[in-house]
Each structure stands twice: as structure tokens, then as C-alpha cells.
Design an enzyme around this catalytic site. Sequence first.
Site, PDB file in Angstrom:
ATOM      1  N   HIS A  62       0.828  -1.205   0.000  1.00  0.00           N
ATOM      2  CA  HIS A  62       0.000   0.000   0.000  1.00  0.00           C
ATOM      3  C   HIS A  62       0.866   1.261   0.000  1.00  0.00           C
ATOM      4  O   HIS A  62       2.018   1.252   0.477  1.00  0.00           O
ATOM      5  CB  HIS A  62      -0.926  -0.006   1.213  1.00  0.00           C
ATOM      6  CG  HIS A  62      -2.058  -0.991   1.078  1.00  0.00           C
ATOM      7  ND1 HIS A  62      -3.157  -0.995   1.903  1.00  0.00           N
ATOM      8  CD2 HIS A  62      -2.238  -2.008   0.182  1.00  0.00           C
ATOM      9  CE1 HIS A  62      -3.980  -1.971   1.531  1.00  0.00           C
ATOM     10  NE2 HIS A  62      -3.440  -2.601   0.499  1.00  0.00           N
ATOM     11  N   GLU A  89       0.715   3.909   1.791  1.00  0.00           N
ATOM     12  CA  GLU A  89       1.096   4.385   3.128  1.00  0.00           C
ATOM     13  C   GLU A  89       2.292   3.587   3.653  1.00  0.00           C
ATOM     14  O   GLU A  89       3.227   4.148   4.226  1.00  0.00           O
ATOM     15  CB  GLU A  89      -0.067   4.217   4.113  1.00  0.00           C
ATOM     16  CG  GLU A  89      -1.356   4.907   3.711  1.00  0.00           C
ATOM     17  CD  GLU A  89      -2.292   4.020   2.883  1.00  0.00           C
ATOM     18  OE1 GLU A  89      -1.817   3.336   1.952  1.00  0.00           O
ATOM     19  OE2 GLU A  89      -3.494   4.026   3.169  1.00  0.00           O
ATOM     20  N   CYS A 146      -5.994   1.391   5.415  1.00  0.00           N
ATOM     21  CA  CYS A 146      -6.553   0.111   5.876  1.00  0.00           C
ATOM     22  C   CYS A 146      -6.019  -0.208   7.282  1.00  0.00           C
ATOM     23  O   CYS A 146      -5.152   0.495   7.806  1.00  0.00           O
ATOM     24  CB  CYS A 146      -6.193  -1.001   4.891  1.00  0.00           C
ATOM     25  SG  CYS A 146      -4.472  -1.540   5.018  1.00  0.00           S
ATOM     26  N   CYS A 182      -2.133  -0.809   7.385  1.00  0.00           N
ATOM     27  CA  CYS A 182      -1.368   0.442   7.355  1.00  0.00           C
ATOM     28  C   CYS A 182      -1.574   1.238   8.638  1.00  0.00           C
ATOM     29  O   CYS A 182      -0.651   1.900   9.102  1.00  0.00           O
ATOM     30  CB  CYS A 182      -1.744   1.267   6.131  1.00  0.00           C
ATOM     31  SG  CYS A 182      -1.127   0.506   4.604  1.00  0.00           S
TER      32      CYS A 182
HETATM   33  N1  LIG Z   1      -5.496   2.910   1.816  1.00  0.00           N
HETATM   34  C1  LIG Z   1      -5.174   2.175   0.755  1.00  0.00           C
HETATM   35  N2  LIG Z   1      -3.928   2.281   0.216  1.00  0.00           N
HETATM   36  C2  LIG Z   1      -3.574   1.541  -0.866  1.00  0.00           C
HETATM   37  O1  LIG Z   1      -2.448   1.659  -1.355  1.00  0.00           O
HETATM   38  N3  LIG Z   1      -4.486   0.654  -1.418  1.00  0.00           N
HETATM   39  C3  LIG Z   1      -4.151  -0.068  -2.649  1.00  0.00           C
HETATM   40  C4  LIG Z   1      -4.243  -1.562  -2.641  1.00  0.00           C
HETATM   41  C5  LIG Z   1      -4.658  -1.847  -4.081  1.00  0.00           C
HETATM   42  O2  LIG Z   1      -3.511  -1.766  -4.942  1.00  0.00           O
HETATM   43  C6  LIG Z   1      -5.580  -0.695  -4.397  1.00  0.00           C
HETATM   44  C7  LIG Z   1      -7.045  -0.963  -4.058  1.00  0.00           C
HETATM   45  O3  LIG Z   1      -7.587  -1.711  -5.105  1.00  0.00           O
HETATM   46  P1  LIG Z   1      -9.152  -1.878  -5.356  1.00  0.00           P
HETATM   47  O4  LIG Z   1      -9.667  -2.901  -4.362  1.00  0.00           O
HETATM   48  O5  LIG Z   1      -9.795  -0.514  -5.138  1.00  0.00           O
HETATM   49  O6  LIG Z   1      -9.228  -2.354  -6.770  1.00  0.00           O
HETATM   50  O7  LIG Z   1      -5.111   0.383  -3.611  1.00  0.00           O
HETATM   51  C8  LIG Z   1      -5.735   0.521  -0.898  1.00  0.00           C
HETATM   52  C9  LIG Z   1      -6.125   1.261   0.170  1.00  0.00           C
HETATM   53  C10 LIG Z   1      -7.494   1.122   0.744  1.00  0.00           C
HETATM   54  O8  LIG Z   1      -7.467   0.792   2.079  1.00  0.00           O
HETATM   55 ZN   LIG Z   2      -3.096  -0.292   3.715  1.00  0.00          ZN
END
Ligand SMILES: Nc1nc(=O)n([C@H]2C[C@H](O)[C@@H](COP(=O)(O)O)O2)cc1CO
Ligand SMILES: [Zn+2]
Length: 165
Positions: free
Chosen positions: A81, A83, A107, A110
Site C-alpha cells: 500500500h 502508506e 486500511c 497500514c
Molecule cells: N489505503 C489504501 N492504500 C492503498 O495503497 N491501497 C491499494 C491496494 C490496491 O492496490 C488498491 C485498491 O484496489 P481496489 O480494491 O480498489 O481495486 O489500492 C488501498 C487502500 C485502501 O485501504
Molecule cells: Zn493499507
Amino acid sequence: MEHVMKRRDYLTWEEYFMGIALLSAQRSKDPNTQVGACIVNGNNIILSTGYNGMPKGCSDDQLPWEREGGFEDTKYAYVCHAELNAILNSDGRSLADSILYVTCFPCNECAKAIIQAGIKKVIYLEDKYPDSEATKVSKKLLAMAQITLKKFSNPSFFADLSLYK
Ligand SMILES: Nc1nc(=O)n([C@H]2C[C@H](O)[C@@H](COP(=O)(O)O)O2)cc1CO
Ligand SMILES: [Zn+2]
């Protein structure tokens, strides 16, 4: 005598750092959701940036970008992710009392890293999955750890720059 006045329509710090998070997101290969993050200290100095992507040395052409399937067959098992990448990219600089700007609400995984790194405030652009278990647990943890949460106030600012829809 005419007095030259300073420029008034310059970026605020919040617009500047969220803008850098949004630009970082544009580095992501994820076809569905591009997330960017920027970590800043109390002197408005950038400590790190990150975006969501496959781990270093792991080919983003060979790993899946699917959203559905068995554990091994979706991106979720592999992707780092934004973060977490920003925290890990800080190259030894202390993140104690820093502020995380991120384009998507963090999430639970993170959230754990944010808390352990000593980040004290999270400014996010969008709460994309408010009903997910991950978001609910994240909010519970961040509240328990007394981390300040703030939704970025003026997202249409970036729509005008075509950085965000
Ligand atoms: N806070 C976040 N930071 C992130 O970097 N992500 C990333 C993980 C996946 O590569 C993408 C979410 O994919 P999707 O489920 O919307 O197709 O974003 C997701 C979240 C959401 O919690
Ligand atoms: Zn995360």
C-alpha cells in the site's frame, strides 16, 4: 508610490502536500485504484512519499492485477500500500509526530504501521471503502492511538487541475 503586493493565490501547505500525494499516485500500475502518500514533519519538510505497487524486484508484469479469485491469484496478496511504502521509504528519518497525507483512507494493516511509526495525524482525500472491515478496524485502531484524522477540505481544487475526479 506604487507598492508591489505579494501573490495571494499560492497553494496552501495542505493543497501542496495532497497534490504531491496525488501526483505520486500517478506512478501506480494498479489499473483500478491508484493511491499516493506523502509524509511531512512539523517544519513542512517532506520526509517520504509512496504509492501502491508490487514489492521491489517483483515484476508487476508477472504478478496479478485481478480483484477477484483465489488468494494467490489477486493483487491483494502482493501489493504494498501507498502508506506502507511511504513509511518504509523514509530512509531512517524519524516519522515521530509527522503528518501523513494520503489519497485514500488507510486500511487496518497500514493503520498499525502508522501508529508504530509515530505518525500523529492523517489527512485523507477520500474514504473509498467506508463499509469494509479493514476501514472499520483501521478507524478503531487510529482512534485508540489518538491519531488525528482529517478529511481534506477542498477536493474539487484537484478536479480543476485534472489530478482527481
Ligand atoms: N489505503 C489504501 N492504500 C492503498 O495503497 N491501497 C491499494 C491496494 C490496491 O492496490 C488498491 C485498491 O484496489 P481496489 O480494491 O480498489 O481495486 O489500492 C488501498 C487502500 C485502501 O485501504
Ligand atoms: Zn493499507
